[in-house]
Design an enzyme around this catalytic site. Structure first.
Site, PDB file in Angstrom:
ATOM      1  N   ASP A  14      -4.291   6.929  -2.475  1.00 26.79           N
ATOM      2  CA  ASP A  14      -3.459   7.592  -1.479  1.00 26.79           C
ATOM      3  C   ASP A  14      -4.419   8.081  -0.393  1.00 26.79           C
ATOM      4  OD1 ASP A  14      -1.118   8.870  -0.366  1.00 26.79           O
ATOM      5  OD2 ASP A  14      -1.947  10.756  -1.116  1.00 26.79           O
ATOM      6  N   ASP A  16      -3.873  10.904   2.547  1.00 25.83           N
ATOM      7  CA  ASP A  16      -3.932  12.341   2.817  1.00 25.83           C
ATOM      8  C   ASP A  16      -4.010  13.140   1.521  1.00 25.83           C
ATOM      9  OD1 ASP A  16      -3.654  11.710   5.549  1.00 25.83           O
ATOM     10  OD2 ASP A  16      -1.480  11.718   5.379  1.00 25.83           O
TER      11      ASP A  16
END
Length: 174
Positions: A14, A16
């Site tokens: 992922d 952020d």
């Protein structure tokens, strides 16, 4: 299944909260894109260990009209240059449930499925590192081992780590 596929392994990341610091707001400008401590070193050791590095990220701000796909690519290229590393791929969902439904948005697993098929990845040898329950849920749908960054929650992740460096060490020891 050919022998090459049997050994092809990946770490899905992922963005952020894993690669860059979570701001609690959309991050799409380089000046706001703060690379988290230990990220570059973690990416290097995972790459050296033979893992494909593939970013899987929701970018719902595009659907909201806050920024464009070009901003996502700019941040991605900045991260590659800063860390002196090349990711093997980037997949992002530009949708947001308020504006447009899509199976590409985590916790659905469409982007993971596309990456697995395109790169012929053995899911039994592969991992997902994320900071939210939706990352873990998407990964579990395609039978990836999971590491949740941050505080331990009820996500049922396989492992928990404080940051990407710690997560990389868990992967290398497994």
């Amino acid at each position: 299944m050919d022998a090459k596929r049997l050994n092809r392994k990946a770490v899905f990341l992922d963005r952020d909260g894993v690669l860059n610091e979570e701001r609690g707001d959309y991050t799409y400008l380089i000046e706001d894109f703060k690379i988290a401590k230990g990220v570059c070193q973690a990416l290097q050791v995972l790459k050296e260990a033979g893992f494909l590095l593939i970013v899987i990220t929701n970018q719902g701000g595009i659907a909201k009209g806050l920024y464009q796909e070009a901003n996502v690519w700019e941040c991605h290229r900045y991260l590659e240059k800063y860390c002196n590393i090349s990711f093997d791929d980037l997949y992002f969902s530009p949708y947001h449930p308020i504006f447009s439904a899509s199976l590409s948005r985590k916790p659905d697993s469409l982007l993971l499925e596309k990456a697995i098929a395109k790169h012929q990845i053995n899911t039994q040898l592969s991992w997902m590192i994320g900071d939210s329950p939706r990352d873990i849920e998407a990964a579990q749908k395609v039978a990836l081992k999971t590491i949740k960054i941050g505080t331990k929650t009820s996500t049922n992740a396989d492992f928990y780590a404080q940051n990407l460096w710690e997560a990389s060490q868990i992967i290398l020891k497994s």
